[in-house]
Structure formats: C-alpha cells, structure tokens
Design a protein around this motif. Structure first.
Motif, PDB file in Angstrom:
ATOM      1  N   LYS A 134      14.727   0.293 -23.256  1.00  0.00           N
ATOM      2  CA  LYS A 134      14.704   0.365 -24.713  1.00  0.00           C
ATOM      3  C   LYS A 134      14.624  -1.016 -25.347  1.00  0.00           C
ATOM      4  N   THR A 135      14.681  -2.076 -24.517  1.00  0.00           N
ATOM      5  CA  THR A 135      14.630  -3.448 -25.011  1.00  0.00           C
ATOM      6  C   THR A 135      13.231  -4.018 -24.821  1.00  0.00           C
ATOM      7  N   ASN A 136      13.067  -5.300 -25.136  1.00  0.00           N
ATOM      8  CA  ASN A 136      11.795  -5.984 -24.944  1.00  0.00           C
ATOM      9  C   ASN A 136      11.582  -6.231 -23.449  1.00  0.00           C
ATOM     10  N   PRO A 137      10.479  -5.777 -22.871  1.00  0.00           N
ATOM     11  CA  PRO A 137      10.273  -5.933 -21.426  1.00  0.00           C
ATOM     12  C   PRO A 137      10.199  -7.387 -20.966  1.00  0.00           C
ATOM     13  N   PHE A 138       9.899  -8.297 -21.884  1.00  0.00           N
ATOM     14  CA  PHE A 138       9.803  -9.708 -21.504  1.00  0.00           C
ATOM     15  C   PHE A 138      11.122 -10.456 -21.701  1.00  0.00           C
ATOM     16  N   ALA A 139      12.133  -9.778 -22.217  1.00  0.00           N
ATOM     17  CA  ALA A 139      13.438 -10.417 -22.410  1.00  0.00           C
ATOM     18  C   ALA A 139      14.144 -10.564 -21.063  1.00  0.00           C
ATOM     19  N   ARG A 140      14.740 -11.710 -20.849  1.00  0.00           N
ATOM     20  CA  ARG A 140      15.526 -11.940 -19.637  1.00  0.00           C
ATOM     21  C   ARG A 140      16.984 -11.631 -19.947  1.00  0.00           C
ATOM     22  N   MET A 141      17.541 -10.705 -19.192  1.00  0.00           N
ATOM     23  CA  MET A 141      18.891 -10.239 -19.483  1.00  0.00           C
ATOM     24  C   MET A 141      19.919 -11.361 -19.361  1.00  0.00           C
ATOM     25  N   GLY A 142      19.622 -12.369 -18.550  1.00  0.00           N
ATOM     26  CA  GLY A 142      20.544 -13.490 -18.410  1.00  0.00           C
ATOM     27  C   GLY A 142      20.657 -14.331 -19.665  1.00  0.00           C
ATOM     28  N   TYR A 143      19.664 -14.220 -20.558  1.00  0.00           N
ATOM     29  CA  TYR A 143      19.700 -14.910 -21.853  1.00  0.00           C
ATOM     30  C   TYR A 143      20.210 -13.991 -22.960  1.00  0.00           C
ATOM     31  N   THR A 144      20.406 -12.705 -22.650  1.00  0.00           N
ATOM     32  CA  THR A 144      20.604 -11.682 -23.667  1.00  0.00           C
ATOM     33  C   THR A 144      22.056 -11.229 -23.736  1.00  0.00           C
ATOM     34  N   SER A 145      22.637 -11.296 -24.912  1.00  0.00           N
ATOM     35  CA  SER A 145      23.988 -10.781 -25.117  1.00  0.00           C
ATOM     36  C   SER A 145      23.922  -9.291 -25.434  1.00  0.00           C
ATOM     37  N   LYS A 146      25.070  -8.647 -25.478  1.00  0.00           N
ATOM     38  CA  LYS A 146      25.118  -7.236 -25.846  1.00  0.00           C
ATOM     39  C   LYS A 146      24.549  -7.033 -27.250  1.00  0.00           C
ATOM     40  N   ASP A 147      24.925  -7.913 -28.199  1.00  0.00           N
ATOM     41  CA  ASP A 147      24.428  -7.782 -29.573  1.00  0.00           C
ATOM     42  C   ASP A 147      22.915  -7.988 -29.641  1.00  0.00           C
ATOM     43  N   ASN A 148      22.400  -8.950 -28.856  1.00  0.00           N
ATOM     44  CA  ASN A 148      20.962  -9.194 -28.834  1.00  0.00           C
ATOM     45  C   ASN A 148      20.214  -7.970 -28.314  1.00  0.00           C
ATOM     46  N   ALA A 149      20.741  -7.383 -27.242  1.00  0.00           N
ATOM     47  CA  ALA A 149      20.112  -6.186 -26.670  1.00  0.00           C
ATOM     48  C   ALA A 149      20.134  -5.032 -27.669  1.00  0.00           C
ATOM     49  N   GLN A 150      21.252  -4.864 -28.359  1.00  0.00           N
ATOM     50  CA  GLN A 150      21.350  -3.801 -29.351  1.00  0.00           C
ATOM     51  C   GLN A 150      20.366  -4.031 -30.500  1.00  0.00           C
ATOM     52  N   HIS A 151      20.208  -5.297 -30.897  1.00  0.00           N
ATOM     53  CA  HIS A 151      19.260  -5.625 -31.978  1.00  0.00           C
ATOM     54  C   HIS A 151      17.840  -5.246 -31.568  1.00  0.00           C
ATOM     55  N   MET A 152      17.462  -5.510 -30.311  1.00  0.00           N
ATOM     56  CA  MET A 152      16.136  -5.122 -29.848  1.00  0.00           C
ATOM     57  C   MET A 152      15.968  -3.612 -29.888  1.00  0.00           C
ATOM     58  N   MET A 153      16.977  -2.889 -29.437  1.00  0.00           N
ATOM     59  CA  MET A 153      16.908  -1.434 -29.459  1.00  0.00           C
ATOM     60  C   MET A 153      16.741  -0.892 -30.879  1.00  0.00           C
ATOM     61  N   ASP A 154      17.350  -1.582 -31.837  1.00  0.00           N
ATOM     62  CA  ASP A 154      17.323  -1.126 -33.228  1.00  0.00           C
ATOM     63  C   ASP A 154      16.032  -1.478 -33.956  1.00  0.00           C
ATOM     64  N   THR A 155      15.332  -2.515 -33.511  1.00  0.00           N
ATOM     65  CA  THR A 155      14.207  -3.034 -34.298  1.00  0.00           C
ATOM     66  C   THR A 155      12.830  -2.888 -33.653  1.00  0.00           C
ATOM     67  N   LEU A 156      12.761  -2.680 -32.347  1.00  0.00           N
ATOM     68  CA  LEU A 156      11.462  -2.669 -31.675  1.00  0.00           C
ATOM     69  C   LEU A 156      10.539  -1.577 -32.209  1.00  0.00           C
ATOM     70  N   ALA A 157      11.078  -0.398 -32.445  1.00  0.00           N
ATOM     71  CA  ALA A 157      10.235   0.712 -32.935  1.00  0.00           C
ATOM     72  C   ALA A 157       9.663   0.393 -34.309  1.00  0.00           C
ATOM     73  N   ARG A 158      10.485  -0.157 -35.190  1.00  0.00           N
ATOM     74  CA  ARG A 158      10.016  -0.493 -36.539  1.00  0.00           C
ATOM     75  C   ARG A 158       8.964  -1.587 -36.490  1.00  0.00           C
ATOM     76  N   GLU A 159       9.189  -2.629 -35.687  1.00  0.00           N
ATOM     77  CA  GLU A 159       8.219  -3.712 -35.588  1.00  0.00           C
ATOM     78  C   GLU A 159       6.888  -3.208 -35.031  1.00  0.00           C
ATOM     79  N   GLU A 160       6.954  -2.315 -34.051  1.00  0.00           N
ATOM     80  CA  GLU A 160       5.736  -1.755 -33.473  1.00  0.00           C
ATOM     81  C   GLU A 160       4.970  -0.942 -34.513  1.00  0.00           C
ATOM     82  N   ALA A 161       5.695  -0.140 -35.295  1.00  0.00           N
ATOM     83  CA  ALA A 161       5.057   0.681 -36.339  1.00  0.00           C
ATOM     84  C   ALA A 161       4.481  -0.188 -37.449  1.00  0.00           C
TER      85      ALA A 161
END
Length: 278
Positions: free
Chosen positions: A37-64
């Motif tokens: 549900k996150t950005n496939p190019f995101a590296r989880m080692g750089y990603t916090s829980k909040d960052n991951a949640q933000h991607m889940m919340d915004t990726l669909a809208r940005e794509e649309a």
C-alpha cells in the motif's frame, strides 16, 4: 528473538515471519501486504511508521490527480503524454510517462508488480539528496539547482566484471524524499545496443525535466504579459468611467478580479493577446 520468530505488523496487527516483513526506521515491522500500500520505491529503512501511513493515505489521491491532469491540461499535446512508454532494461521492463506541464512523472517496474498504486514523482524533488539541509544558504542553493535547465540529474551507472566486461547498467534518479533517496532501475546488459536503452531512458527523463522548466518560464512570461494588458485595460476603463460618470470603483474591482483570475490560471490568452474568461 530467534531467526524465525514472528513479529506483529504495526499496521494490521498480523504476526508475520522474517520472510514476509520489513523493519521500519522506527524499528517497527510492516508486513508484505501492508507494504504494497506504500510507494514501491520507498526504502523501509528510511521510512518511519508515520511516513508509511502518509503514503497509504495519499498515494491514491496523487495517482488520481495525476490522471486527471491530462484531461484539464490546456496543452493540446498532453493527450499524447497520457500513454506509457516502454523500455526493456535488459531483462527488466520499465514503463514511464510524464506530464511536462504539471512537472510530474510515473514509473511502473516489473519488480514492483502487486503494489496497489502507481506512485507519482515530481521534478522539483528530483535533485541529489545530499543537497538537503536545514541550512538556509544551502537550501537556497538547492532551489537554484531545481531551476537549472542544464542539469543532467538522471545518470547511468555501468557494472563490469573482473575482466572489465560490461554486465549490467542502472538508471539512477536522485530524489530528495525522506523515504526515497534515489530511484534505481537496473538490468543485465550483454552488448552496447542493450546498454544504449538505459542511456535513452535517462535522457528522456532529463529532457522532460527541461521541458517542464521551459513550460514554467513560458507561463511566467505569458502571465506577465497578461497582467500588463489587464493593467492597461483597467486604466482605460477607469479613465472612461471618470469621464462619462460611470463607476470608477467598479472598473477597479473588475481589474482586480481579472488580475486574481490570471494569477490563479482562470484566464488564458488567445493568439491575439485578448483576455477572456473561461
């Protein structure tokens, strides 16, 4: 914890083994299903829980929003940009498309099939991440770099074996994002023909970035011309109102409204330079 111990995903709560989880920067775990549900190019080692949640919340809208940008674009050539172009990077197929008016692009990689959304990337973030700093002078320097039309940020890295034989290439797209320091598109290479495809893709992305900058420069120049025309028209209407006993206030109000419309992009200029409302 043992090598094969299970941990709970911080998002869905399911317990997953080592092969079906990734560790976040915040030392929590995300399962493979939630990761999709996150950005496939995101590296989880750089990603916090909040960052991951933000991607889940915004990726669909940005794509649309990106898809909708092709419909709303004034540029008649935008419809041609809607389609993805394909590059075979050795054994790795990549699809790419860009909206040079919006300054955004998408990449679909076979390596990331199964992810829920195709992420959108932006040229004003596509700068070497080592420039990122809280220091104001360096931040200003980064802003200049963004608008440097001659910069070739996308590069190709060649890999060779001990015999100096070329074995692979990687297109490297720098990205100044908290979760993505760079986008890497790699593939095996057997000859110069296969190698040239990597350089062709890199050149395409660099060229699209330059086109986006040129569009911005053109838009600013056009906007300035429209403001100057509106200023002259408003002065003429104010003078006419003063002479004929009309409403000077109304003429000024109309001029201000038109200026605001120009600034917001709600007014465009015809071939003859005459203003009209959409």
């Amino acid at each position: 914890m043992g090598l094969f111990s299970k941990e709970a995903c911080v998002f869905c709560g399911n317990e997953v083994g080592m092969m079906n989880r990734s560790k976040l920067q915040t030392k929590e775990y995300i399962c493979s299903e939630c990761k999709k549900k996150t950005n496939p190019f995101a590296r989880m080692g750089y990603t916090s829980k909040d960052n991951a949640q933000h991607m889940m919340d915004t990726l669909a809208r940005e794509e649309a929003d990106f898809e909708a940008s092709f419909d709303s674009a004034e540029n008649r050539f935008q419809s041609a940009e809607r389609s993805f172009n394909t590059w075979d990077l050795g054994s790795h197929r990549v699809q790419y498309r860009c909206n040079t008016r919006l300054g955004a692009f998408q990449i679909i990689s076979e390596s990331y099939s199964g992810y829920e959304h195709v992420p959108v990337f932006y040229f004003d973030t596509m700068i070497p991440y080592q420039f990122a700093d809280d220091n104001k002078n360096l931040a200003d320097f980064r802003n200049n770099e963004i608008m440097d039309i001659h910069a070739e940020y996308v590069t190709v890295q060649e890999e060779k074996n001990m015999d100096e034989k070329l074995t692979g290439c990687t297109v490297i797209i720098p990205y100044n994002d908290v979760c993505i320091h760079e986008i890497r598109l790699s593939g095996n290479v057997n000859d110069d023909t296969e190698k040239s495809v990597f350089y062709d893709l890199a050149e395409r992305i660099n060229s699209d970035r330059k086109a986006w900058i040129n569009n911005g420069v053109f838009d600013n120049e056009r906007k300035n011309r429209m403001h100057m025309r509106n200023l002259g028209d408003t002065a003429s209407e104010v003078l006419k109102a003063a002479v004929t006993g009309g409403s000077v206030e109304e003429a000024v109000k109309q001029g201000v409204e038109t200026a605001n419309d120009i600034e917001e992009g709600r007014v465009k200029q015809s071939f003859f330079g005459r203003l009209f409302r959409k």
